[in-house]
Design a protein around this motif. Structure first.
Motif, short mmCIF file in Angstrom:
data_model
loop_
_atom_site.label_atom_id
_atom_site.label_comp_id
_atom_site.label_asym_id
_atom_site.label_seq_id
_atom_site.Cartn_x
_atom_site.Cartn_y
_atom_site.Cartn_z
N LEU A 234 45.74 -5.81 49.90
CA LEU A 234 44.94 -4.88 50.69
C LEU A 234 45.64 -3.53 50.78
CD1 LEU A 234 42.53 -4.21 52.48
CD2 LEU A 234 43.83 -5.11 54.42
N ALA A 235 46.96 -3.54 50.99
CA ALA A 235 47.70 -2.28 51.03
C ALA A 235 47.58 -1.53 49.71
CB ALA A 235 49.17 -2.55 51.36
N GLN A 236 47.58 -2.27 48.62
CA GLN A 236 47.44 -1.64 47.30
C GLN A 236 46.07 -0.99 47.13
OE1 GLN A 236 48.35 -4.66 44.37
NE2 GLN A 236 50.27 -5.18 45.38
N VAL A 237 45.03 -1.68 47.57
CA VAL A 237 43.68 -1.12 47.40
C VAL A 237 43.49 0.09 48.31
CG1 VAL A 237 42.50 -2.64 49.05
CG2 VAL A 237 41.22 -1.62 47.20
N LEU A 238 44.05 0.06 49.51
CA LEU A 238 43.95 1.22 50.39
C LEU A 238 44.68 2.42 49.79
CD1 LEU A 238 44.42 -0.40 53.92
CD2 LEU A 238 42.29 0.39 52.87
N ALA A 239 45.83 2.15 49.17
CA ALA A 239 46.55 3.24 48.51
C ALA A 239 45.75 3.80 47.34
CB ALA A 239 47.91 2.74 48.04
N GLU B 170 50.53 1.29 58.48
CA GLU B 170 51.95 1.37 58.12
C GLU B 170 52.19 0.86 56.69
OE1 GLU B 170 54.61 2.67 59.43
OE2 GLU B 170 53.46 3.45 61.12
N LEU B 171 51.50 -0.20 56.32
CA LEU B 171 51.64 -0.72 54.97
C LEU B 171 51.11 0.28 53.94
CD1 LEU B 171 50.56 -4.43 55.61
CD2 LEU B 171 52.86 -3.61 55.04
N LEU B 172 50.05 1.00 54.30
CA LEU B 172 49.55 2.04 53.42
C LEU B 172 50.58 3.15 53.26
CD1 LEU B 172 47.47 3.61 51.78
CD2 LEU B 172 46.42 4.34 53.94
N ARG B 173 51.19 3.57 54.37
CA ARG B 173 52.23 4.61 54.29
C ARG B 173 53.35 4.18 53.34
NH1 ARG B 173 51.26 4.54 60.07
NH2 ARG B 173 50.04 6.39 60.64
N ALA B 174 53.76 2.91 53.46
CA ALA B 174 54.83 2.41 52.60
C ALA B 174 54.40 2.37 51.14
CB ALA B 174 55.26 1.02 53.06
N GLU B 175 53.14 2.00 50.91
CA GLU B 175 52.63 1.93 49.54
C GLU B 175 52.57 3.33 48.92
OE1 GLU B 175 51.66 -0.61 46.48
OE2 GLU B 175 52.07 -1.22 48.55
N LEU B 176 52.13 4.31 49.69
CA LEU B 176 52.10 5.68 49.19
C LEU B 176 53.50 6.20 48.91
CD1 LEU B 176 49.33 7.22 51.52
CD2 LEU B 176 49.11 6.59 49.10
N ALA B 177 54.45 5.85 49.79
CA ALA B 177 55.83 6.28 49.57
C ALA B 177 56.39 5.68 48.29
CB ALA B 177 56.69 5.88 50.78
#
Length: 336
Positions: free
Chosen positions: A316-321, A66-73
């Motif tokens: 971590l969310a930033q690196v996944l994005a 979910e955090l990745l989805r938010a980061e991509l958005a």
């Protein structure tokens, strides 16, 4: 233009003790598991979580998606994110089938296991390809040396080191760990170098034989070194492999227990243990570290603590994005 997505892959665990036998059958690909091993793992699960007997791994992994989805958005990128687990629901096979049903043609694949091994990333990849059909993938083999990953772990470690140093008059030693793997996974390896560039010698590799190295051990130590370099407060550190399996032959070491024994013999009284192979809390952290290793250290006259796990870390969310967008860009370039 091809319809693209991001696919995260992870280990997966059940939420309750009663589901452990089914989960373990998945872990060992259906091979018989001794009953005493099943009961021991059920016992460990019964001691962790809130409420007791609950592993948070699946929920935390879903939160990371979910955090990745938010980061991509936030980056203005409209790409769906899917999550598949090898050993528990939602299973990788089911998720890939759903992606095909949704019309996804290409996917950037990122494993939530930064250090590449045949026992983790290799098995995830096999599960994806088995259901791929005509889908195309950009499969990231490993990201152990990604600077943002080291930043995320270093952020957690620095807080723990400063807090622990203020509470004890003893010098604090940092012990980095990653999950052990069977020796057979890495023993037939070609000549190479470790994280410091020193030669690695694999005594069971036959001279002149073609062998494929499993990079896991080297990559785990690379991540540890990058994290240590980012925390100048770390005066001394070492590395060990944790959570060796109870069956299937020898597993790589040194183990945490023997490493703690050695540190105690050197007079070390305070240890911070940071598992740099895990991205969120689960039984190998909440039991193995918080209970078993802490008790072992206490018997040696040592105090052992650990930093907060990455879990919902914004870095971590930033690196996944970042990794996801790089994979999507490679797919677009290949189409181009």
């Amino acid at each position: 233009m091809a319809k693209r997505a991001v696919l995260l892959l992870a280990h997966g665990t059940p939420a309750t003790v009663d589901e452990i036998p089914e989960y373990l059958r998945n872990v060992v690909s259906g091979r018989p598991m001794p009953q005493h091993v099943v009961e021991e793992i059920q016992h460990r699960y019964s001691l962790i979580g809130e409420p007791k007997g609950h592993s948070p791994l699946t929920e935390l992994t879903m939160e990371q998606a979910e955090l990745l989805r938010a980061e991509l958005a936030r980056a203005g990128v409209d790409v769906p994110v899917y999550l598949g687990m090898r050993n528990w629901r939602p299973y990788i096979a089911d998720v890939v089938k759903q992606m095909r049903a949704d019309g996804i043609e290409e996917a950037a694949v990122v494993c939530l296991a930064p250090q590449n091994s045949r026992t983790s990333v290799g098995l995830y990849r096999r599960a994806v390809l088995a259901e791929a059909g005509g889908m195309r993938f950009d499969f990231l083999e490993g990201w152990a040396g990604e600077p943002l990953l080291a930043d995320a772990f270093a952020e957690r470690l620095r807080v723990a080191v400063l807090r622990f140093s203020s509470e004890t008059s003893e010098p604090v030693h940092v012990l980095f760990t990653a999950h052990s793997v069977p020796v057979r996974t890495v023993e037939a390896a070609a000549p190479g170098g470790d994280a410091e560039g020193k030669p690695i010698h694999w005594p069971t590799a036959k001279p002149g034989a073609e062998a494929v190295a499993d990079p896991y051990s080297v990559e785990a130590k690379l991540t540890a070194r990058l994290v240590a370099e980012r925390v100048p407060e770390v005066a001394a550190w070492s590395f060990a492999f944790q959570s060796q399996g109870a069956s299937g032959g020898p597993w790589i070491g040194p183990s945490v227990e023997e490493t703690l024994d050695g540190l105690a013999a050197q007079g070390v009284k305070a240890v911070i243990l940071q598992p740099i192979g895990f991205l969120c809390d689960h039984v190998e952290i909440l039991y193995d570290i918080d209970i078993a290793f802490r008790e072992h250290a206490a018997k040696l006259g040592m105090r052992l603590e650990r930093p907060e796990s990455l879990n919902g870390s914004p870095i971590l969310a930033q690196v996944l994005a970042k990794l996801s967008l790089e994979g999507v860009a490679r797919l677009a370039s290949a189409q181009g």
